[in-house]
Design a protein around this motif. Sequence first.
Motif, mmCIF file in Angstrom:
data_model
loop_
_atom_site.group_PDB
_atom_site.id
_atom_site.type_symbol
_atom_site.label_atom_id
_atom_site.label_comp_id
_atom_site.label_asym_id
_atom_site.label_seq_id
_atom_site.Cartn_x
_atom_site.Cartn_y
_atom_site.Cartn_z
ATOM 1 N N LEU A 3 0.852 -1.183 0.000
ATOM 2 C CA LEU A 3 0.000 0.000 0.000
ATOM 3 C C LEU A 3 0.885 1.229 0.000
ATOM 4 N N GLN A 4 0.662 2.120 -0.950
ATOM 5 C CA GLN A 4 1.389 3.389 -0.996
ATOM 6 C C GLN A 4 0.677 4.355 -0.049
ATOM 7 N N VAL A 5 1.368 4.831 0.986
ATOM 8 C CA VAL A 5 0.691 5.592 2.045
ATOM 9 C C VAL A 5 1.057 7.071 2.105
ATOM 10 N N GLU A 6 1.873 7.567 1.167
ATOM 11 C CA GLU A 6 2.278 8.982 1.231
ATOM 12 C C GLU A 6 1.067 9.910 1.205
ATOM 13 N N GLN A 7 0.118 9.618 0.321
ATOM 14 C CA GLN A 7 -1.056 10.478 0.175
ATOM 15 C C GLN A 7 -1.915 10.467 1.436
ATOM 16 N N ALA A 8 -1.975 9.343 2.133
ATOM 17 C CA ALA A 8 -2.783 9.253 3.353
ATOM 18 C C ALA A 8 -2.242 10.166 4.445
ATOM 19 N N LYS A 9 -0.927 10.320 4.493
ATOM 20 C CA LYS A 9 -0.325 11.168 5.521
ATOM 21 C C LYS A 9 -0.707 12.636 5.308
#
Length: 171
Positions: A3-9
């Motif tokens: 899961l790419q989580v950069e955007q969630a942060k």
Amino acid sequence: MKLQVEQAKEHIGKKFPYSYTISSEELGSDLVAFPWSRHDITISGEFWFDGQNYIVLGDIDSKGDYECSRCLQQTEHERHDSFEEVFSDSRTPSDDVVPFDGEDIDLTELIRDTLIINEPSQVVCQDDCKGLCVHCGANLNVSPCSCESFVVDPRFAELRALLDEKDDRLS
């Protein structure tokens, strides 16, 4: 499965859906003994950043070729398993939080463990499976066997003989 989580942060509290269909081989080559290892696995769910940790919720849909626990016939069994995990890119160790590198969360081990831990101990081909005859081994779902349905416990054989004598006298 990462899961790419950069955007969630950047968007605290916003939920991001994900969905994957993978072959079981992606979970490891040592899983061939499991009945679901010859089928694709579907993983779906959502994750979000709560300001401190990443919360990942998910569902795993799989199916496998199992042996019925009652009649021993092959049957396809569909499974639905769920998981929830908290991840953190913090370097502070915690028992409740799984550490990760901060860029992407690898779900492979979590999915593998969830499938193995939730492996059913018994599967039946149908809810009303009649199983096998305990005397001759016939599959009672196919046809009834000719075995006597009422078998007397050997400890009560003498009492049964008395009942049989009484029935013979009344006939």
